[in-house]
Design a protein around this motif. Structure first.
Motif, PDB file in Angstrom:
ATOM      1  N   VAL A  11       0.847  -1.259   0.041  1.00 20.51           N
ATOM      2  CA  VAL A  11      -0.012  -0.003   0.081  1.00 20.51           C
ATOM      3  C   VAL A  11       1.101   1.286  -0.001  1.00 20.51           C
ATOM      4  N   LEU A  12       1.773   1.264   0.924  1.00 24.52           N
ATOM      5  CA  LEU A  12       3.054   2.348   1.010  1.00 24.52           C
ATOM      6  C   LEU A  12       3.577   2.407  -0.335  1.00 24.52           C
ATOM      7  N   GLU A  13       4.309   1.415  -1.000  1.00 21.66           N
ATOM      8  CA  GLU A  13       4.825   1.453  -2.175  1.00 21.66           C
ATOM      9  C   GLU A  13       3.860   1.980  -3.394  1.00 21.66           C
ATOM     10  N   GLU A  14       2.936   1.408  -3.591  1.00 19.65           N
ATOM     11  CA  GLU A  14       2.199   1.589  -4.828  1.00 19.65           C
ATOM     12  C   GLU A  14       1.383   2.717  -4.523  1.00 19.65           C
ATOM     13  N   ALA A  15       0.778   3.179  -3.342  1.00 21.95           N
ATOM     14  CA  ALA A  15      -0.016   4.380  -3.529  1.00 21.95           C
ATOM     15  C   ALA A  15       0.446   5.699  -2.428  1.00 21.95           C
ATOM     16  N   ASP A  16       1.624   5.472  -1.758  1.00 20.12           N
ATOM     17  CA  ASP A  16       1.886   6.222  -0.867  1.00 20.12           C
ATOM     18  C   ASP A  16       1.013   6.564   0.377  1.00 20.12           C
ATOM     19  N   VAL A  17      -0.022   5.570   0.704  1.00 25.60           N
ATOM     20  CA  VAL A  17      -0.967   5.746   1.611  1.00 25.60           C
ATOM     21  C   VAL A  17      -0.151   4.751   2.981  1.00 25.60           C
ATOM     22  N   VAL A  18      -0.484   5.201   4.171  1.00 23.10           N
ATOM     23  CA  VAL A  18      -0.036   4.515   5.199  1.00 23.10           C
ATOM     24  C   VAL A  18      -1.512   3.837   5.530  1.00 23.10           C
ATOM     25  N   ALA A  19      -1.547   2.626   6.051  1.00 22.76           N
ATOM     26  CA  ALA A  19      -2.766   1.991   6.505  1.00 22.76           C
ATOM     27  C   ALA A  19      -2.429   0.780   7.369  1.00 22.76           C
ATOM     28  N   VAL A  20      -3.286   0.251   8.397  1.00 25.99           N
ATOM     29  CA  VAL A  20      -3.088  -0.629   9.236  1.00 25.99           C
ATOM     30  C   VAL A  20      -4.046  -1.839   9.109  1.00 25.99           C
ATOM     31  N   PRO A  21      -3.484  -2.984   9.276  1.00 21.99           N
ATOM     32  CA  PRO A  21      -4.445  -4.310   9.273  1.00 21.99           C
ATOM     33  C   PRO A  21      -5.503  -4.192  10.073  1.00 21.99           C
ATOM     34  N   GLU A  22      -6.610  -4.546   9.920  1.00 20.06           N
ATOM     35  CA  GLU A  22      -7.728  -4.746  10.921  1.00 20.06           C
ATOM     36  C   GLU A  22      -8.167  -6.193  11.062  1.00 20.06           C
ATOM     37  N   ARG A  23      -7.911  -6.943   9.849  1.00 21.24           N
ATOM     38  CA  ARG A  23      -8.464  -8.537  10.095  1.00 21.24           C
ATOM     39  C   ARG A  23      -8.011  -9.170   8.680  1.00 21.24           C
ATOM     40  N   LEU A  24      -7.981 -10.129   8.852  1.00 16.94           N
ATOM     41  CA  LEU A  24      -7.691 -11.356   7.651  1.00 16.94           C
ATOM     42  C   LEU A  24      -9.139 -11.418   7.148  1.00 16.94           C
ATOM     43  N   ALA A  25      -9.780 -11.256   5.772  1.00 12.80           N
ATOM     44  CA  ALA A  25     -10.740 -11.184   5.299  1.00 12.80           C
ATOM     45  C   ALA A  25     -11.122 -12.255   4.253  1.00 12.80           C
ATOM     46  N   MET A  26     -10.210 -12.937   3.810  1.00 11.46           N
ATOM     47  CA  MET A  26     -10.214 -14.084   2.816  1.00 11.46           C
ATOM     48  C   MET A  26      -8.944 -14.566   2.478  1.00 11.46           C
ATOM     49  N   VAL A  27      -8.923 -15.838   2.135  1.00 12.52           N
ATOM     50  CA  VAL A  27      -8.021 -16.797   1.442  1.00 12.52           C
ATOM     51  C   VAL A  27      -8.359 -17.472   0.614  1.00 12.52           C
ATOM     52  N   GLN A  28      -7.533 -17.440  -0.497  1.00 10.99           N
ATOM     53  CA  GLN A  28      -8.250 -18.322  -1.795  1.00 10.99           C
ATOM     54  C   GLN A  28      -6.951 -18.673  -2.604  1.00 10.99           C
ATOM     55  N   THR A  29      -7.239 -19.567  -3.433  1.00  8.80           N
ATOM     56  CA  THR A  29      -6.211 -19.993  -4.680  1.00  8.80           C
ATOM     57  C   THR A  29      -6.791 -19.583  -5.747  1.00  8.80           C
ATOM     58  N   LEU A  30      -5.749 -18.957  -6.608  1.00  9.10           N
ATOM     59  CA  LEU A  30      -6.124 -18.179  -7.878  1.00  9.10           C
ATOM     60  C   LEU A  30      -5.731 -19.368  -8.868  1.00  9.10           C
ATOM     61  N   ALA A  31      -6.474 -19.365 -10.031  1.00  8.40           N
ATOM     62  CA  ALA A  31      -6.173 -20.214 -11.193  1.00  8.40           C
ATOM     63  C   ALA A  31      -4.731 -19.864 -11.653  1.00  8.40           C
ATOM     64  N   PRO A  32      -3.905 -20.704 -12.196  1.00  6.91           N
ATOM     65  CA  PRO A  32      -2.950 -20.558 -12.896  1.00  6.91           C
ATOM     66  C   PRO A  32      -2.875 -19.551 -14.011  1.00  6.91           C
ATOM     67  N   MET A  33      -1.979 -18.623 -14.052  1.00 10.56           N
ATOM     68  CA  MET A  33      -2.037 -17.371 -15.316  1.00 10.56           C
ATOM     69  C   MET A  33      -0.568 -17.682 -15.921  1.00 10.56           C
ATOM     70  N   THR A  34      -0.518 -17.070 -16.947  1.00 11.49           N
ATOM     71  CA  THR A  34       0.439 -17.138 -17.969  1.00 11.49           C
ATOM     72  C   THR A  34       0.611 -15.686 -18.520  1.00 11.49           C
ATOM     73  N   TYR A  35       1.731 -15.031 -17.934  1.00  8.68           N
ATOM     74  CA  TYR A  35       2.029 -13.640 -18.106  1.00  8.68           C
ATOM     75  C   TYR A  35       2.500 -13.357 -19.585  1.00  8.68           C
ATOM     76  N   PRO A  36       2.497 -12.181 -20.181  1.00 11.87           N
ATOM     77  CA  PRO A  36       2.845 -12.008 -21.587  1.00 11.87           C
ATOM     78  C   PRO A  36       4.079 -12.272 -22.054  1.00 11.87           C
ATOM     79  N   ASN A  37       5.260 -12.537 -21.026  1.00 11.77           N
ATOM     80  CA  ASN A  37       6.447 -13.109 -21.426  1.00 11.77           C
ATOM     81  C   ASN A  37       6.495 -14.541 -21.458  1.00 11.77           C
ATOM     82  N   GLY A  38       5.435 -15.144 -21.263  1.00 10.25           N
ATOM     83  CA  GLY A  38       5.617 -16.815 -20.923  1.00 10.25           C
ATOM     84  C   GLY A  38       5.575 -17.156 -19.545  1.00 10.25           C
TER      85      GLY A  38
END
Length: 159
Positions: free
Chosen positions: A70-97
């Protein structure tokens, strides 16, 4: 930082083979009631709107990784309140293979300070979006936001 150094080092050894990686999503909220907003970014690579996402570095605590992203990408300081979800994403292929599959750990975060802007080049925009008027985003990203908004403190686990 687009691709972590440890992933680049692994890629030197395994080429484009499938890597199992751990990712985080930070759903950062500010305000209350009808005034509540969520931090969203527009990805530079795809143009998609998402909450802040990233890869956990080796040995890094997941909530710490999400706060760092959050800090690196948006320069925003935030604190975690709770775990919301855990999931496994489908395999993906990036443009470079390169192929990857992620376990994604979604956290609800509370804004502390900072006004968002695309701080590291991974995104072209970073804004506070009213929950009543979120930009178009994938069903998966909407489900991550919805999990963080739930009043139930229990995390959502995909089965």
């Amino acid at each position: 930082m687009p691709t972590p150094e440890f992933v680049l080092a692994l890629r030197e050894k395994v080429g484009t083979d499938l890597l199992w990686l751990t990712g985080v999503t930070a759903v950062v909220l500010r305000g209350d009631g009808d005034e509540q907003q969520v931090l969203v970014v527009r990805r530079a690579d795809t143009g998609a709107w998402t909450p802040v996402t990233g890869i956990i570095d080796p040995g890094e605590e997941p909530a710490v990784a999400a706060a760092r992203e959050v800090l690196e990408e948006a320069d925003v300081v935030a604190v975690p309140e709770r775990l919301a979800m855990v999931q496994t994403l489908a395999p993906m292929t990036y443009p470079n293979g390169d192929r990857a599959q992620y376990i994604d750990i979604v956290f609800r975060f509370r804004w502390v300070s900072g006004e968002p802007f695309p701080a590291d080049g991974e995104n072209t925009e970073a804004v506070w979006a009213p929950l009543s008027d979120l930009p178009a985003m994938s069903d998966d990203m909407r489900s991550r936001v919805a999990a963080a908004l739930r009043d139930d403190p229990a995390a959502v686990f995909r089965t």
